[in-house]
Design a protein around this motif. Structure first.
Motif, PDB file in Angstrom:
ATOM      1  N   ARG A  87      -1.578   2.664  15.351  1.00 34.90           N
ATOM      2  CA  ARG A  87      -1.435   1.213  15.344  1.00 34.90           C
ATOM      3  C   ARG A  87      -0.095   0.781  14.756  1.00 34.90           C
ATOM      4  O   ARG A  87       0.397  -0.300  15.038  1.00 34.90           O
ATOM      5  CB  ARG A  87      -2.576   0.583  14.542  1.00 34.90           C
ATOM      6  CG  ARG A  87      -2.692  -0.906  14.824  1.00 34.90           C
ATOM      7  CD  ARG A  87      -3.773  -1.550  14.052  1.00 34.90           C
ATOM      8  NE  ARG A  87      -3.839  -2.981  14.368  1.00 34.90           N
ATOM      9  CZ  ARG A  87      -4.377  -3.888  13.579  1.00 34.90           C
ATOM     10  NH1 ARG A  87      -4.889  -3.512  12.417  1.00 34.90           N
ATOM     11  NH2 ARG A  87      -4.409  -5.140  13.928  1.00 34.90           N
ATOM     12  N   ARG A  88       0.467   1.639  13.909  1.00 31.89           N
ATOM     13  CA  ARG A  88       1.757   1.265  13.317  1.00 31.89           C
ATOM     14  C   ARG A  88       2.804   1.038  14.402  1.00 31.89           C
ATOM     15  O   ARG A  88       3.657   0.158  14.278  1.00 31.89           O
ATOM     16  CB  ARG A  88       2.236   2.363  12.370  1.00 31.89           C
ATOM     17  CG  ARG A  88       1.568   2.305  11.037  1.00 31.89           C
ATOM     18  CD  ARG A  88       2.275   3.255  10.104  1.00 31.89           C
ATOM     19  NE  ARG A  88       1.676   3.253   8.791  1.00 31.89           N
ATOM     20  CZ  ARG A  88       2.096   4.019   7.806  1.00 31.89           C
ATOM     21  NH1 ARG A  88       3.079   4.885   8.020  1.00 31.89           N
ATOM     22  NH2 ARG A  88       1.531   3.972   6.637  1.00 31.89           N
ATOM     23  N   LEU A  91       2.278  -2.377  15.632  1.00 31.68           N
ATOM     24  CA  LEU A  91       2.692  -3.401  14.657  1.00 31.68           C
ATOM     25  C   LEU A  91       4.211  -3.522  14.592  1.00 31.68           C
ATOM     26  O   LEU A  91       4.750  -4.610  14.412  1.00 31.68           O
ATOM     27  CB  LEU A  91       2.137  -3.054  13.272  1.00 31.68           C
ATOM     28  CG  LEU A  91       0.609  -3.010  13.158  1.00 31.68           C
ATOM     29  CD1 LEU A  91       0.201  -2.699  11.728  1.00 31.68           C
ATOM     30  CD2 LEU A  91       0.001  -4.346  13.586  1.00 31.68           C
ATOM     31  N   ARG A 122       5.931  -9.463  10.746  1.00 31.89           N
ATOM     32  CA  ARG A 122       5.331  -8.190  11.132  1.00 31.89           C
ATOM     33  C   ARG A 122       3.905  -8.035  10.605  1.00 31.89           C
ATOM     34  O   ARG A 122       3.021  -7.559  11.297  1.00 31.89           O
ATOM     35  CB  ARG A 122       6.223  -7.067  10.577  1.00 31.89           C
ATOM     36  CG  ARG A 122       5.898  -5.673  11.105  1.00 31.89           C
ATOM     37  CD  ARG A 122       5.091  -4.868  10.120  1.00 31.89           C
ATOM     38  NE  ARG A 122       4.936  -3.483  10.547  1.00 31.89           N
ATOM     39  CZ  ARG A 122       4.073  -2.642  10.013  1.00 31.89           C
ATOM     40  NH1 ARG A 122       3.256  -3.065   9.049  1.00 31.89           N
ATOM     41  NH2 ARG A 122       3.986  -1.398  10.426  1.00 31.89           N
ATOM     42  N   ASN A 123       3.707  -8.475   9.390  1.00 29.64           N
ATOM     43  CA  ASN A 123       2.411  -8.217   8.776  1.00 29.64           C
ATOM     44  C   ASN A 123       1.402  -9.356   8.924  1.00 29.64           C
ATOM     45  O   ASN A 123       0.453  -9.447   8.150  1.00 29.64           O
ATOM     46  CB  ASN A 123       2.602  -7.868   7.300  1.00 29.64           C
ATOM     47  CG  ASN A 123       3.000  -6.407   7.119  1.00 29.64           C
ATOM     48  OD1 ASN A 123       2.889  -5.619   8.070  1.00 29.64           O
ATOM     49  ND2 ASN A 123       3.456  -6.048   5.950  1.00 29.64           N
ATOM     50  N   TYR A 125      -0.382  -9.457  11.463  1.00 28.54           N
ATOM     51  CA  TYR A 125      -1.286  -8.910  12.471  1.00 28.54           C
ATOM     52  C   TYR A 125      -2.740  -9.246  12.119  1.00 28.54           C
ATOM     53  O   TYR A 125      -3.094  -9.450  10.970  1.00 28.54           O
ATOM     54  CB  TYR A 125      -1.088  -7.394  12.614  1.00 28.54           C
ATOM     55  CG  TYR A 125      -1.274  -6.621  11.330  1.00 28.54           C
ATOM     56  CD1 TYR A 125      -2.525  -6.192  10.900  1.00 28.54           C
ATOM     57  CD2 TYR A 125      -0.177  -6.296  10.542  1.00 28.54           C
ATOM     58  CE1 TYR A 125      -2.696  -5.482   9.726  1.00 28.54           C
ATOM     59  CE2 TYR A 125      -0.329  -5.587   9.365  1.00 28.54           C
ATOM     60  CZ  TYR A 125      -1.597  -5.181   8.958  1.00 28.54           C
ATOM     61  OH  TYR A 125      -1.754  -4.478   7.801  1.00 28.54           O
TER      62      TYR A 125
ATOM     63  N   GLU B 284       4.668  -9.364   2.291  1.00 28.08           N
ATOM     64  CA  GLU B 284       4.443 -10.077   3.551  1.00 28.08           C
ATOM     65  C   GLU B 284       2.973 -10.007   3.968  1.00 28.08           C
ATOM     66  O   GLU B 284       2.386 -10.988   4.429  1.00 28.08           O
ATOM     67  CB  GLU B 284       5.323  -9.493   4.650  1.00 28.08           C
ATOM     68  CG  GLU B 284       6.799  -9.820   4.460  1.00 28.08           C
ATOM     69  CD  GLU B 284       7.615  -9.469   5.693  1.00 28.08           C
ATOM     70  OE1 GLU B 284       7.010  -8.975   6.683  1.00 28.08           O
ATOM     71  OE2 GLU B 284       8.834  -9.685   5.674  1.00 28.08           O
ATOM     72  N   ARG B 285       2.382  -8.855   3.792  1.00 32.53           N
ATOM     73  CA  ARG B 285       0.975  -8.726   4.193  1.00 32.53           C
ATOM     74  C   ARG B 285       0.078  -9.590   3.300  1.00 32.53           C
ATOM     75  O   ARG B 285      -0.869 -10.208   3.775  1.00 32.53           O
ATOM     76  CB  ARG B 285       0.544  -7.257   4.116  1.00 32.53           C
ATOM     77  CG  ARG B 285      -0.879  -7.005   4.619  1.00 32.53           C
ATOM     78  CD  ARG B 285      -1.037  -7.508   6.041  1.00 32.53           C
ATOM     79  NE  ARG B 285      -2.412  -7.358   6.551  1.00 32.53           N
ATOM     80  CZ  ARG B 285      -2.896  -7.994   7.612  1.00 32.53           C
ATOM     81  NH1 ARG B 285      -2.112  -8.850   8.287  1.00 32.53           N
ATOM     82  NH2 ARG B 285      -4.132  -7.808   8.022  1.00 32.53           N
ATOM     83  N   ALA B 288       0.321 -13.037   4.499  1.00 32.09           N
ATOM     84  CA  ALA B 288      -0.470 -13.212   5.725  1.00 32.09           C
ATOM     85  C   ALA B 288      -1.956 -13.289   5.404  1.00 32.09           C
ATOM     86  O   ALA B 288      -2.685 -14.129   5.945  1.00 32.09           O
ATOM     87  CB  ALA B 288      -0.180 -12.074   6.696  1.00 32.09           C
TER      88      ALA B 288
END
Lengths: 581, 390
Positions: A87-88, A91, A122-123, A125, B284-285, B288
């Motif tokens: 999955r990376r 992503l 990017r993150n 997701y 960042e995650r 999110a």
């Protein structure tokens, strides 16, 4: 309102109104032409902006379409989307593809709106945010703007949505290029034009606020330093949250009014400068004209105001060749006629006064005779009753008789002076002056005689003229404060007023004050001990009888000058003939 | 960039690699985590486990002089204040060969803790004399290092700290490379002339929340569950990472005491060291997830209320900011094991909660035929001189 003020206002009305009309016209025409010119530039700029946006949108659409096609044919994507591969890779795909395609925004979602990969974040997701792609798909073809969420905040982008299928599933893809409002502002190469992008609720810089939507009337808005010249609506989505809505952004082309204002200020400056110069010129001209017109009029008015029947010696001579000069000469002629009329009037008055004088003389003589009558009656009684005392009584009453006789003698002399007689014929002025001067005791005073030659004869009896000169000379000698003083008697021929003779008796005596001068010609006014107060009064009447004028110039402590202006005998005769006709 | 003023306390991977070649400590830790003799040949503790005596071997400085107990103490005195060691121990040199270390608390793991890089020994001077197998070039500083006692017959070894793509460095002939970039490791693994070895897990990442006060630091450290941590390690982070595993040393009595600070209204951002890509990925995650409903535990959601953004700052600015605690959160990189020194531990505010996230490790890439390298327990790499190669 004075003549000067009226003259000034007339100048202003004649110059200022046309000047103001001209300035207003220039201002209005300049504004209209500049506005029209700017409108043409704005139209051209707006067209270029629309074309550029369309080209950019088409290019963006092509790039997004390319990525969609590549993903649709990518086996690894199909496997990763189904969870069957690393999955990376999926992503990181968004960021890689975004960089390769030169985009600032890239997001791939599945049919449920779940973010599979995001280049700009990017993150993020697995975030479910279907509105951006769904709403973009509903919009008609053409540019659209969106504010998209990133980890650092939000980015404004020109966005385009597309879709593709892979592995039996539908996916949507949104790509975009960043929009920098500051860069948009630089699109206007013309320094007087400004391009602004206004988002709902935003005001960029000092751009004027606009209504939310619809056609915008072109006009001056805001703080009047800028006017909206054109605007172009672009669909806008705020996708910073999971639920987005469609709104409208405005691409505004505005005109800075600084140049126009500067031109107006320049016109205003020159107009005000012209106005100031006009005002100054009007003031100067009004002052000059007023000085040339109103001052002589004022002087004439003052001279006219000084005229009365006893003072007809004002000089209205003028060498001006304009209306003022004409008026002055007219007043001079009128004064001359008035002088002649006054002499006649005085003559009539004198004749009328003779009766009064006779009665006065009768009264005075009677008064003088009463003591004499009383003495004579007394002497007659003594002679009749006591003749032997006649000598004694006479001696006692002789004083009374002498006093009465002396009184009558003085009375006779006074009346003799009070009742001059002009007489007729013509007199030689120089001869009269010499005769009078000869009667002055030699060496008594510093007497100087300055006689002009070839003087015309003057009207009147020589005796009358002698009385005039004699009185003036006696007064001059009497006024001397010390033996060192000087008296001058001079004669001159007159060139003005038809010729004649001027006799000047000048002394260096004590002179007269204004108050003394005002009463100097009154009957029985004197400043000398033992004076009768009739000398100058008689002189004035005699000169008037001779048709002449008597003027005095005096200064206290410095002396006096008596001027006797006599017409020539010929001129007096012709004037008398003219008046009689 | 390797900085002279960081001698002997390395602040990043580059300095760690460079200084490990120049300076040795009394003890080193092998790849199995066991203490091994280095400058000290042997050691012994008293009955209290507080007083430890280390006997030096015949090690020498780069100029040939003997490394004595006094020179060890002098070196530590120069660095202990900067390393924050003053409150942990006292040292003495009773003779030339023995160093006595007195801990304020019983320290059965003293040899292991004395392997801290902050206790590496160097001589005096602005650029301390080396005690390792290599010495910094006296002219080029850290740019060049030459083998000690070398006659100059061989080419000197060059140490480069570079921000360039590590694959480019390999392509340009680098013999040894320590990197945390998985792409570089994958690239090297695919090339027959290079070999790749994973280094020990050496860095832990934690989310420091000044606005979250908990009763138990241990429980707070595990607020993000193992599955979520694992997801972060597998998907959010672009590094060789795994879920952080307890025990988390910062939850216990530590030499690195938190700083106190005034905590007022916090800015809605998560700060990270912009030189650390893993910290950025995690920040960042977290941003999110903070905007995605119930993806985070309620306690953390309360501290990270959206709208939230990330902000990368320099390492110095990060240390200042985390001490002030004026932001919603900080992604901090910590040494995975507790050390005596707090040199690379950011001083977060008292009362703040540090939530464990992931652990990472670097990779050593070595060109086949290049000098051998020894991997130590703290993740450092020590290059061996050919004559010392096994």
């Amino acid at each position: 309102m004075s003549f000067r003020v009226r003259l000034f206002l007339a100048f202003l009305a004649a110059v200022l109104l046309p000047l103001a009309f001209l300035a207003a016209g220039v201002r209005r025409e300049m504004t209209a032409r500049l506005t029209a010119e700017y409108q043409r530039r704005v139209s051209a700029l707006t067209g270029v902006l629309r074309d550029d946006l369309a080209v950019e949108d088409a290019d963006l659409a092509a790039r997004v379409r390319g990525i969609a096609s590549a993903l649709g044919g990518d086996t690894r994507f199909r496997l990763a989307a189904d969870g069957l591969a690393d999955r990376r890779w999926l992503l990181d795909y968004g960021a890689d593809a975004m960089r390769i395609a030169g985009l600032a925004v890239l997001q791939v979602q599945d049919s449920g709106g779940r973010v599979l990969t995001s280049g700009h974040f990017r993150n993020e997701y697995d975030r479910t945010a279907p509105d951006l792609a769904r709403l973009l798909a509903r919009l008609p073809p053409g540019p659209a703007l969106a504010r998209v969420r990133t980890a650092e905040g939000a980015v404004l982008a020109l966005v385009h949505a597309d879709s593709f299928e892979a592995g039996g599933h539908a996916y949507s893809i949104v790509g975009g290029t960043s929009i920098d409002p500051a860069a948009i502002g630089r699109l206007a190469r013309d320094p007087d034009l400004r391009v602004s992008l206004l988002l709902p609720g935003d005001t960029l810089g000092a751009a004027p606020a606009l209504p939310d939507s619809g056609a915008r009337p072109v006009g001056v808005v805001g703080n009047r330093t800028e006017r909206v010249a054109a605007d172009h609506a672009i669909p806008y989505l705020d996708a910073r949250t999971d639920s987005a809505t469609i709104a409208s952004a405005q691409l505004v082309v505005s005109q800075r009014l600084g140049t126009l204002a500067a031109l107006r200020r320049s016109v205003d400056f020159w107009f005000l400068g012209g106005l100031g110069a006009t005002l100054l010129l009007a003031l100067v001209l009004a002052a000059a004209l007023a000085a040339r017109v109103s001052r002589p009029l004022g002087e004439l008015a003052a001279k006219t105001a000084a005229i009365d029947l006893d003072r007809l010696d004002q000089d209205f001579a003028s060498d001006r060749d304009d209306e003022i000069g004409g008026l002055s000469r007219l007043l001079g002629a009128m004064t001359d006629r008035l002088r002649t009329g006054t002499a006649r009037l005085r003559d009539a008055e004198r004749r009328a006064a003779t009766g009064d004088l006779a009665r006065q003389v009768n009264h005075d003589v009677k008064n003088g005779l009463i003591p004499i009558r009383h003495v004579l009656r007394h002497l007659a009684e003594i002679a009749e009753r006591e003749p032997e005392r006649m000598a004694i009584v006479f001696a006692e009453r002789r004083g009374t008789l002498d006093a009465s006789v002396a009184y009558l003698e003085r009375l006779a002399r006074s009346y003799a002076q009070l009742s001059p007689a002009a007489g007729g014929g013509a007199a030689d002025v120089n001869a009269v002056v010499r005769e009078v001067v000869a009667g002055v005791a030699p060496g008594a005073v510093g007497l100087q005689v300055d006689l002009a030659d070839a003087l015309p004869p003057v009207p009147g009896d020589a005796t009358v003229l002698r009385r005039v000169v004699e009185n003036l000379l006696t007064n001059a000698i009497d006024s001397l404060a010390s033996p060192a003083g000087r008296v001058t008697v001079a004669t001159r021929a007159r060139s003005s007023d038809g010729g004649g003779v001027c006799i000047a008796v000048t002394d260096t005596g004590r002179g007269m004050t204004r108050a003394e001068l005002a009463r100097a010609f009154d009957d029985f006014y004197t400043t000398k001990d033992g004076g009768t107060g009739l000398g100058l009064s008689v002189v004035r009447r005699l000169v008037a009888d001779l048709g002449g004028r008597l003027r005095v110039e005096t200064q206290p402590g410095a002396g006096s000058c008596f001027l006797v202006e006599l017409p020539s005998a010929a001129a007096a005769s012709s004037a008398s003939d003219g008046a009689g006709a | 960039m390797i900085r002279a003023d960081n001698v002997i306390l390395p602040r990043d991977d580059a300095e760690l690699v460079a200084f490990r070649q120049f300076y040795r400590g009394l003890v080193r830790v092998d790849c199995a985590g066991e203490p091994r003799p280095d400058l000290a040949a042997r050691w012994a503790a008293d009955s209290t486990d507080r007083v430890w005596t280390f006997e030096l071997n015949d090690a020498r400085f780069a100029d040939g002089s003997v490394v004595t107990a006094a020179s060890v103490v002098a070196s530590w005195q120069r660095t202990r204040a900067a390393a924050g060691l003053s409150e942990s121990l006292a040292v003495a040199a009773p003779d030339a060969q023995h160093v006595v270390v007195i801990f304020f608390r019983p320290a059965r793991d003293a040899p292991l803790r004395l392997a801290d890089p902050a206790l590496a020994v160097g001589g005096g001077g602005t650029l301390p004399l080396a005690t390792g197998d290599f010495a910094p070039d006296p002219v080029a500083g850290f740019g060049l290092a030459v083998p000690r006692g070398d006659s100059g017959a061989r080419d000197p070894m060059r140490i480069v700290a570079s921000a360039a793509d590590p694959r480019d460095l390999l392509d340009h002939g680098a013999d040894l490379l320590v990197t945390r970039d998985p792409a570089a490791a994958a690239y090297a693994a695919a090339r027959p002339d290079l070999e790749v070895r994973a280094l020990p897990w050496d860095r832990s990442y934690a989310l420091v929340l000044p606005g979250l006060v908990t009763d138990s630091a241990v429980d707070a450290a595990a607020l993000i569950g193992v599955a979520a941590r694992d997801s972060l390690a597998r998907e959010a982070v672009r590094a060789d990472a795994r879920a952080a595993a307890p025990p988390f040393w910062w939850t216990g009595p530590s030499a690195c005491h938190p700083m106190s600070s005034m905590i007022g209204r916090r800015r809605a951002r998560i700060l990270f060291d912009r030189a650390d890509p893993t910290a950025r990925d995690l920040a960042e995650r977290l941003v999110a997830l903070a905007g995605a409903g119930r993806a985070l535990p309620a306690a953390i959601r309360g501290a990270l209320a959206p709208p939230l953004v990330v902000a990368g700052v320099s390492r110095t600015e990060f240390a200042t900011a985390i001490a002030a605690g004026a932001d919603a959160g900080y992604v901090a990189s910590l040494p995975r094991i507790e050390r005596l020194s707090c040199a690379d531990v950011p001083p977060w505010p008292a009362g703040a909660t540090a939530v464990a996230l992931v652990e990472t490790r670097a990779h050593l890439i070595r060109r086949r035929g290049a000098p051998p390298a020894l991997i130590e327990g703290d993740g450092a790499v020590r290059v061996l001189r050919p004559e010392h190669a096994p």
